[in-house]
Scaffold this motif. Sequence first.
Motif, PDB file in Angstrom:
ATOM      1  N   TYR A 318       0.814  -1.213   0.000  1.00  0.00           N
ATOM      2  CA  TYR A 318       0.000   0.000   0.000  1.00  0.00           C
ATOM      3  C   TYR A 318       0.850   1.267   0.000  1.00  0.00           C
ATOM      4  O   TYR A 318       0.372   2.347  -0.335  1.00  0.00           O
ATOM      5  CB  TYR A 318      -0.939   0.012   1.208  1.00  0.00           C
ATOM      6  N   ARG A 321       1.019   2.836  -3.252  1.00  0.00           N
ATOM      7  CA  ARG A 321      -0.255   3.419  -3.671  1.00  0.00           C
ATOM      8  C   ARG A 321      -0.850   2.707  -4.877  1.00  0.00           C
ATOM      9  O   ARG A 321      -1.570   3.301  -5.669  1.00  0.00           O
ATOM     10  CB  ARG A 321      -0.089   4.900  -3.993  1.00  0.00           C
ATOM     11  N   VAL A 324      -5.326  -1.867  -3.018  1.00  0.00           N
ATOM     12  CA  VAL A 324      -6.485  -1.588  -2.185  1.00  0.00           C
ATOM     13  C   VAL A 324      -6.530  -2.653  -1.103  1.00  0.00           C
ATOM     14  O   VAL A 324      -6.583  -3.846  -1.398  1.00  0.00           O
ATOM     15  CB  VAL A 324      -7.793  -1.597  -3.013  1.00  0.00           C
ATOM     16  N   GLY A 358     -15.551   7.324   0.544  1.00  0.00           N
ATOM     17  CA  GLY A 358     -15.560   7.261  -0.909  1.00  0.00           C
ATOM     18  C   GLY A 358     -16.458   8.307  -1.535  1.00  0.00           C
ATOM     19  O   GLY A 358     -16.288   8.684  -2.701  1.00  0.00           O
ATOM     20  N   SER A 399     -15.943   2.117   0.918  1.00  0.00           N
ATOM     21  CA  SER A 399     -14.506   2.339   0.826  1.00  0.00           C
ATOM     22  C   SER A 399     -14.162   3.708   1.381  1.00  0.00           C
ATOM     23  O   SER A 399     -15.019   4.596   1.454  1.00  0.00           O
ATOM     24  CB  SER A 399     -14.021   2.226  -0.631  1.00  0.00           C
ATOM     25  N   CYS A 400     -12.924   3.865   1.784  1.00  0.00           N
ATOM     26  CA  CYS A 400     -12.443   5.164   2.268  1.00  0.00           C
ATOM     27  C   CYS A 400     -10.979   5.311   1.905  1.00  0.00           C
ATOM     28  O   CYS A 400     -10.280   4.317   1.674  1.00  0.00           O
ATOM     29  CB  CYS A 400     -12.655   5.298   3.776  1.00  0.00           C
ATOM     30  N   ARG A 401     -10.529   6.561   1.871  1.00  0.00           N
ATOM     31  CA  ARG A 401      -9.126   6.856   1.592  1.00  0.00           C
ATOM     32  C   ARG A 401      -8.515   7.488   2.834  1.00  0.00           C
ATOM     33  O   ARG A 401      -9.089   8.399   3.418  1.00  0.00           O
ATOM     34  CB  ARG A 401      -9.005   7.802   0.396  1.00  0.00           C
ATOM     35  N   GLU A 403      -5.016   9.265   4.431  1.00  0.00           N
ATOM     36  CA  GLU A 403      -3.769   9.938   4.082  1.00  0.00           C
ATOM     37  C   GLU A 403      -3.050  10.381   5.348  1.00  0.00           C
ATOM     38  O   GLU A 403      -3.672  10.675   6.374  1.00  0.00           O
ATOM     39  CB  GLU A 403      -4.044  11.155   3.187  1.00  0.00           C
ATOM     40  N   GLU A 410      -0.417   7.176   1.758  1.00  0.00           N
ATOM     41  CA  GLU A 410      -1.813   7.161   1.326  1.00  0.00           C
ATOM     42  C   GLU A 410      -2.237   5.723   1.030  1.00  0.00           C
ATOM     43  O   GLU A 410      -1.460   4.949   0.463  1.00  0.00           O
ATOM     44  CB  GLU A 410      -1.965   8.026   0.070  1.00  0.00           C
ATOM     45  N   GLU A 412      -5.984   3.141   0.233  1.00  0.00           N
ATOM     46  CA  GLU A 412      -7.432   3.021   0.060  1.00  0.00           C
ATOM     47  C   GLU A 412      -7.881   1.714   0.710  1.00  0.00           C
ATOM     48  O   GLU A 412      -7.260   0.652   0.509  1.00  0.00           O
ATOM     49  CB  GLU A 412      -7.806   3.026  -1.423  1.00  0.00           C
ATOM     50  N   ARG A 414     -11.153  -1.014   1.572  1.00  0.00           N
ATOM     51  CA  ARG A 414     -12.498  -1.480   1.229  1.00  0.00           C
ATOM     52  C   ARG A 414     -13.007  -2.341   2.385  1.00  0.00           C
ATOM     53  O   ARG A 414     -12.317  -3.254   2.832  1.00  0.00           O
ATOM     54  CB  ARG A 414     -12.497  -2.270  -0.079  1.00  0.00           C
TER      55      ARG A 414
END
Length: 438
Positions: A318, A321, A324, A358, A399-401, A403, A410, A412, A414
Amino acid sequence: MTEAGEGASNGEKKAEKEKDKDKDGEGEEKEKEKEEEEESGPSTYMHLVHELRSLLGKGSGADEAKEGDAAAVPAPSVSADKSALRLKTAQLLTALYDDEIRKQIGMKRYDGAAKVPVPLKPSAIYDACCVGEGTTTTMTVPPSKREGYRHTDVWDTKDCASELTGCVLDAADAFASASATDGGETSSSDGGPVPDEFDKDHGLSMSFVAASSNLRSTVFGIDPAQSYYDAKGIAGNIIPAIATTNAVVAGLQVLQAFHILRWRLDNADSETGEVDPCGERGGNLKERCRYIYCNREKTRKGYYLQPTRLPDPNPDCYVCRSAVLEVSLDTQSWTLDMFLRRILKKELNFIHPTVMLGTGDLIYEEGDELDRSEVECYAKNLPKALVDLPGGGLKDGSSCRVEDFGQDLEVELRFYHREEWKGGEEEDGGMEARDEEE
């Protein structure tokens, strides 16, 4: 005062007495340990160095000298001439390494010690301090200032006494010059300011500790004597092997940086300066750089450094980047606070995470740049279940991101909702017990 108030007051007084009693007990134990250590005497050179380093950090201790102590020799003023300073230094060293040792032996303090200390001869100390007739110019020069001196040279007893005399003279000159400049910065002959506390990188301080430690080791029969270089390593807890390894690794990193810069120059457009990662001239960056392993033992070809090709990027990493991450948990019982502590900070090593759904809704953020109102607003979401968060929450398929601008990180995520676990309480239900412990 009511009976309840009097009872509470008496209880507080009793608690304070018990607390003072505990402190007195701890103090007595420490004093007993210190006395036992003094009775047995120092056993290693390291003990001597740290002992004298602490002594130097506390100052001269003239104000704390007890009446009748053999070591309580009056300190000369900064205006005293060189011969008076040498005489006072010889008297001080004689008091410490002859008179005081004889006094302690007479008190039978070292009867149980493995080695009985042997006092230094006063005549040798006075000769080394250049006090009396027969003093020559060569004798007045401390070993650290003689021609051809190296930090790895080991001083004998006379050299140590001469070096301590030089430290006293340098310190007197430094304080005299500071007085002449109306309280200016006190600087010694080695060019650096005289520190308030011990500093291993200050020449005068380190020379004092090295010479004093060697004299003490002579008195207590601790072999072998150490050089200035060795004493500095002990005083500063310097481990040569680690320092050397760090230097080698740092050098290898710089060499790889040169490879990257060379690759960029070869692939840069002469007019625009833009770098073409697929340029034919420079080739692939992966072919330019290498992983280099530092081996404990040399290879069959006699190499300690083993270069290897860079591996292909991990598609599941991850940090790159390009992946997921999938998270399975009970979105109805897990709160945002649990998610932040257990997964983002503990497992993924985020420090100041910023969580965005998301849908684009920002539900949590950390950082020094936030004002109080923002911190309070985001704190309201911490006790909420994931499914109850603003913007629709985090549920099965969401889902979310996340940072972390401080780490340039960073990822992502799920989410998959899951209530039953094959491992039972040990896998997920036991989290409640860990929460209570935290």
